[in-house]
Design an enzyme around this catalytic site. Sequence first.
Site, PDB file in Angstrom:
ATOM      1  N   GLU A  59      44.380  51.464  42.687  1.00 32.34           N
ATOM      2  CA  GLU A  59      44.729  52.715  42.033  1.00 32.34           C
ATOM      3  C   GLU A  59      44.245  53.840  42.958  1.00 32.34           C
ATOM      4  OE1 GLU A  59      43.020  53.383  38.143  1.00 32.34           O
ATOM      5  OE2 GLU A  59      44.016  55.321  38.029  1.00 32.34           O
ATOM      6  N   ARG A 294      34.302  39.113  41.068  1.00 30.35           N
ATOM      7  CA  ARG A 294      34.115  40.345  41.836  1.00 30.35           C
ATOM      8  C   ARG A 294      33.017  40.169  42.854  1.00 30.35           C
ATOM      9  NH1 ARG A 294      35.607  45.300  39.580  1.00 30.35           N
ATOM     10  NH2 ARG A 294      34.170  46.491  40.855  1.00 30.35           N
ATOM     11  N   LYS A 304      34.568  53.023  41.863  1.00 32.92           N
ATOM     12  CA  LYS A 304      35.065  54.271  42.427  1.00 32.92           C
ATOM     13  C   LYS A 304      34.572  55.461  41.616  1.00 32.92           C
ATOM     14  CE  LYS A 304      39.293  52.296  43.234  1.00 32.92           C
ATOM     15  NZ  LYS A 304      40.556  52.419  42.587  1.00 32.92           N
TER      16      LYS A 304
HETATM   17  P1  ATP Z   1      36.878  50.523  40.718  1.00 32.07           P
HETATM   18  O1  ATP Z   1      36.143  50.213  39.473  1.00 32.07           O
HETATM   19  O2  ATP Z   1      36.017  50.684  41.905  1.00 32.07           O
HETATM   20  O3  ATP Z   1      37.871  51.630  40.563  1.00 32.07           O
HETATM   21  P2  ATP Z   1      39.029  48.795  40.409  1.00 32.07           P
HETATM   22  O4  ATP Z   1      39.062  47.340  40.226  1.00 32.07           O
HETATM   23  O5  ATP Z   1      39.355  49.602  39.215  1.00 32.07           O
HETATM   24  O6  ATP Z   1      37.657  49.197  41.036  1.00 32.07           O
HETATM   25  P3  ATP Z   1      41.446  49.039  41.833  1.00 32.07           P
HETATM   26  O7  ATP Z   1      41.892  50.134  42.706  1.00 32.07           O
HETATM   27  O8  ATP Z   1      42.140  48.818  40.565  1.00 32.07           O
HETATM   28  O9  ATP Z   1      39.907  49.301  41.589  1.00 32.07           O
HETATM   29  O10 ATP Z   1      41.304  47.697  42.660  1.00 32.07           O
HETATM   30  C1  ATP Z   1      42.300  47.135  43.458  1.00 32.07           C
HETATM   31  C2  ATP Z   1      42.030  45.666  43.580  1.00 32.07           C
HETATM   32  O11 ATP Z   1      40.754  45.444  44.152  1.00 32.07           O
HETATM   33  C3  ATP Z   1      42.042  44.993  42.232  1.00 32.07           C
HETATM   34  O12 ATP Z   1      42.840  43.834  42.311  1.00 32.07           O
HETATM   35  C4  ATP Z   1      40.606  44.681  41.980  1.00 32.07           C
HETATM   36  O13 ATP Z   1      40.472  43.535  41.200  1.00 32.07           O
HETATM   37  C5  ATP Z   1      40.044  44.500  43.384  1.00 32.07           C
HETATM   38  N1  ATP Z   1      38.610  44.793  43.406  1.00 32.07           N
HETATM   39  C6  ATP Z   1      38.008  45.934  43.030  1.00 32.07           C
HETATM   40  N2  ATP Z   1      36.678  45.822  43.125  1.00 32.07           N
HETATM   41  C7  ATP Z   1      36.422  44.571  43.584  1.00 32.07           C
HETATM   42  C8  ATP Z   1      35.232  43.841  43.888  1.00 32.07           C
HETATM   43  N3  ATP Z   1      34.029  44.383  43.738  1.00 32.07           N
HETATM   44  N4  ATP Z   1      35.362  42.577  44.336  1.00 32.07           N
HETATM   45  C9  ATP Z   1      36.575  42.035  44.513  1.00 32.07           C
HETATM   46  N5  ATP Z   1      37.729  42.651  44.240  1.00 32.07           N
HETATM   47  C10 ATP Z   1      37.662  43.920  43.774  1.00 32.07           C
HETATM   48 MG    MG Z   2      41.220  49.723  38.383  1.00 36.03          MG
END
Ligand code: ATP
Ligand code: MG
Length: 587
Positions: A59, A294, A304
């Site tokens: 995102e 994760r 983020k």
């Molecule tokens: P954040 O909470 O930092 O915004 P998010 O999962 O909401 O993280 P996205 O932009 O939706 O962020 O993530 C893109 C991809 O990266 C998703 O498929 C998510 O599962 C993966 N991802 C995010 N954080 C991790 C992590 N700590 N370990 C492995 N994969 C991750």
């Molecule tokens: Mg997300």
Amino acid sequence: MTDPVSGAPTSNFIRQIIDTDLKNNKFEGKRWQLPPATLASLQQAPVDTARIRTRFPPEPNGFLHIGHAKSIWLNFGLAQQYGGICHLRFDDTNPEKEEQTYVDAIIDAVHWLGYDWNTDGVSHLFFASDYFEVMYGFAVEMIKAGHAYVDEQSPDEIRETRGTLTSPGTNSPWRDRPVEESLQKFQEMREGKYPNGSLALRAKVDMTSPNINLRDPVIYRIRHAEHHRTGNDWCIYPMYSWAHPIEDALEGITHSICTLEFEDQRPFYDWTLEVLADLGCLARPLPRQFEFARMNLNHVITSKRKLLKLVQDGRVSGWDDPRMPTLAGLRRRGYTPGSLKLFCERTGVSKANSRIDYSVLEQALRDDLDPIAPRAVAILDPLKLVITNWPEDQTQLCTAPRHPHNKEAGQREFMLTRELWIERDDFMETPPKKYFRLFPGNLVRLKYGYIVRCTGCVKDENGQVIEVHAEYLPDTRSGTPGSDSVKVRGNITWVSAQHAIPVEFALYDRLFLDEAPEREEDFLALLNPDSMQTVQGWLEPGVDLHAGPWQFERLGYFAYDDVQSADGSIVINRITTLKDNWAKRTN
Ligand code: ATP
Ligand code: MG
């Protein structure tokens, strides 16, 4: 993901799933076209040449962090290994938080890691917002088939009637309203006739399901907000849990890999796809979702939202502050794409949540850089050493290997002069036992130069040592037959005071002292007040500032920081020390 002996990818549960799918020809005859691919549009499309399709779906609401590196490495890596294609898809369904700057930063970060989404002249860079019209059409089909309805309850009412883990939800009074009414209201929602939160489109699944995510989840909400790509075209936006499976299907994704917290969403993911396939909207085979744990790294925040808070509150200099766990920050600090991939490989893919020690990341950097990083000498805490029997105007050329294990890298050259800079802790007036460096009367080798005998020191009025004195032994130059004639146990680094380059070194520590800062909502209170220190030191002359990262002998790995050096000064970041000092410090 490679076996250290054979070089073949090591197995993990996701690879096993893919192996089985391919063995069973699960995707045989699957067609593909540029998305959005609906059942109708796909009928004319050619058979997909990609054996699997994965996607990395960020995102654009912030910069990518080390956790995302794992997901990028996994999705792009699997596609590479299996003759597949990985899409970079922006999941931009949340207009208020998303920005073009984040889109650009994410593209930059994925490229920097070494991945690309262009295959045979086709770009596989997609945006969920490009599917809004198709999604709207699918929602209409769902309403028509009785699978969705417009609810007029407030968001609070919807939440309150959803039930709990132990009690079922209760049906909305609008659940069984006539299809025509929902169609009409949904269209009016789109036309902007209602304020935020007044109406919502809900999937009609089962209010008594033990899985709360199946209790008629909201699939469209009203948001009068400008979107960074679609502007004001829309005032209704699809919800992630409904949009995501559709995005995957419209792109012909075979394996939709996400993190464990989405496991409970999988039933709704499957429900959505089945319903839409049955309605003739989507083609089979449908994508399938798989979850892995994760990446959680000690002392590091990977959210983020929380990283944004650090930036907004000015706790760091920006998203790319060298202390940030963002890919932009790690990059500026000096971390290499190779070190991050090695780190991802070593920490693997698992179904069980765990925490990884920060030292694993640092060790990956050392292991990536040790075989390739050019060597040089820097002095971080300078103390003057005067070789009193060395003539004032005499200079002597010394040489040292650019890399100790790679002869082809050649030699570096620098001058030995009467006055040198050495590290302050390489001298002690009254040394403890087992101290083999400079103290009065002791013999020490100046690395790549001569053996010197320490003769004393000069102090200022506060008793602080400001100069060390020594005499060199003329026949002991390194690389000459006499070099072994005297045995010494100490070997110290130095630079010529006359020739060395003044440099500001930025020395970093963990941004958070706490191992798991994320668990605290007030994580700002856990910030390490001493996470950055800058010192004025000296660098061996002749070092090409753009040829790093380097290993500075005895000190660690360092990289030129072009952002901090923009004003014309030279700022060099310490990426990490040669050995793990943290364990020693805390035990
Ligand atoms: P954040 O909470 O930092 O915004 P998010 O999962 O909401 O993280 P996205 O932009 O939706 O962020 O993530 C893109 C991809 O990266 C998703 O498929 C998510 O599962 C993966 N991802 C995010 N954080 C991790 C992590 N700590 N370990 C492995 N994969 C991750
Ligand atoms: Mg997300």
